[in-house]
Design a protein around this motif. Structure first.
Motif, short mmCIF file in Angstrom:
data_model
loop_
_atom_site.label_atom_id
_atom_site.label_comp_id
_atom_site.label_asym_id
_atom_site.label_seq_id
_atom_site.Cartn_x
_atom_site.Cartn_y
_atom_site.Cartn_z
N ARG A 1 47.21 37.92 26.77
CA ARG A 1 46.90 38.78 25.63
C ARG A 1 47.02 38.03 24.31
O ARG A 1 46.25 38.27 23.38
N GLN A 2 47.98 37.10 24.22
CA GLN A 2 48.12 36.30 23.01
C GLN A 2 46.85 35.48 22.76
O GLN A 2 46.38 35.39 21.62
N VAL A 3 46.30 34.91 23.81
CA VAL A 3 45.06 34.13 23.68
C VAL A 3 43.92 35.06 23.25
O VAL A 3 43.15 34.72 22.35
N ILE B 1 41.68 34.74 19.69
CA ILE B 1 40.21 34.64 19.69
C ILE B 1 39.61 35.83 18.96
O ILE B 1 38.67 35.69 18.19
N ASP B 2 40.17 37.01 19.16
CA ASP B 2 39.64 38.21 18.52
C ASP B 2 39.78 38.17 17.00
O ASP B 2 39.01 38.78 16.28
N MET B 3 40.75 37.42 16.49
CA MET B 3 40.98 37.35 15.05
C MET B 3 40.01 36.40 14.33
O MET B 3 39.99 36.35 13.11
N LEU C 1 34.28 30.55 21.78
CA LEU C 1 35.61 30.44 22.36
C LEU C 1 35.87 31.52 23.41
O LEU C 1 36.55 31.27 24.40
N GLY C 2 35.31 32.69 23.20
CA GLY C 2 35.45 33.75 24.21
C GLY C 2 34.77 33.37 25.52
O GLY C 2 35.36 33.50 26.60
N TYR C 3 33.55 32.90 25.43
CA TYR C 3 32.84 32.45 26.64
C TYR C 3 33.59 31.30 27.30
O TYR C 3 33.72 31.25 28.52
N ASN D 1 29.96 23.64 16.87
CA ASN D 1 30.65 24.86 16.46
C ASN D 1 31.90 25.14 17.29
O ASN D 1 32.84 25.77 16.80
N TYR D 2 31.92 24.66 18.52
CA TYR D 2 33.13 24.75 19.34
C TYR D 2 34.25 23.96 18.68
O TYR D 2 35.36 24.46 18.50
N ARG D 3 33.94 22.74 18.29
CA ARG D 3 34.95 21.90 17.64
C ARG D 3 35.41 22.51 16.32
O ARG D 3 36.60 22.50 16.00
N ARG D 4 34.47 23.05 15.57
CA ARG D 4 34.82 23.69 14.31
C ARG D 4 35.72 24.91 14.56
O ARG D 4 36.71 25.13 13.84
N ALA D 5 35.40 25.67 15.58
CA ALA D 5 36.20 26.87 15.90
C ALA D 5 37.63 26.49 16.26
O ALA D 5 38.58 27.13 15.80
N ILE D 6 37.78 25.45 17.07
CA ILE D 6 39.12 25.00 17.43
C ILE D 6 39.89 24.56 16.19
O ILE D 6 41.05 24.94 15.98
N ASN D 7 39.25 23.77 15.36
CA ASN D 7 39.90 23.28 14.13
C ASN D 7 40.27 24.41 13.18
O ASN D 7 41.29 24.34 12.48
N ASN D 8 39.48 25.48 13.16
CA ASN D 8 39.73 26.61 12.25
C ASN D 8 40.75 27.61 12.79
O ASN D 8 41.14 28.51 12.05
N LEU D 9 41.15 27.48 14.04
CA LEU D 9 42.08 28.45 14.62
C LEU D 9 43.42 28.46 13.89
O LEU D 9 43.96 27.41 13.53
#
Length: 119
Positions: free
Chosen positions: A64-66, A70-72, A82-84, A109-117
């Protein structure tokens, strides 16, 4: 958190998912064959129904934490990627056609998403 630590955090969803599948089979086995402690060969030493249920609860909380992290994510494309990847266990190659983008766009965009988390 480093890039790798973020990926490791998200990756535990898949690990927990498959551990829960294993635990569910053990719980089913224990419920179908309620044998006392005298039959450790069948159920294994040290694990009883309550132990498996407690472990499953802990793993579900971590999952649920994960999901919440991702939902945020505000950027919808990053959220979908990231969801997929981490909730549906798809590869970036499989995600690209689902989103109607090229593999290279999804990878960037995957890399950007990880960096922005924010974890």
């Amino acid at each position: 958190m480093t890039y790798k630590e973020k990926v490791d955090f998200l990756s535990k969803y898949k690990k927990n998912y498959f551990r829960i599948k294993f635990i569910d089979s053990k719980i089913t086995s224990l419920r179908a064959n309620p044998i006392g402690n005298e039959d450790e060969e069948y159920h294994g030493p040290g694990k009883n129904l309550e132990d498996y249920l407690d472990e499953k609860t802990t793993l579900e909380k971590e999952m649920r934490q994960v999901e919440v992290v991702i939902d945020m994510i505000r950027n919808e494309n990053e959220k979908y990627i990231l969801g997929y990847k981490f909730l549906e266990f798809l590869t970036l190659e499989e995600i690209a056609p689902l989103m109607n983008y090229s593999f290279s766009w999804v990878k960037k965009n995957y890399r950007r998403a990880i960096n922005n988390l924010n974890i």
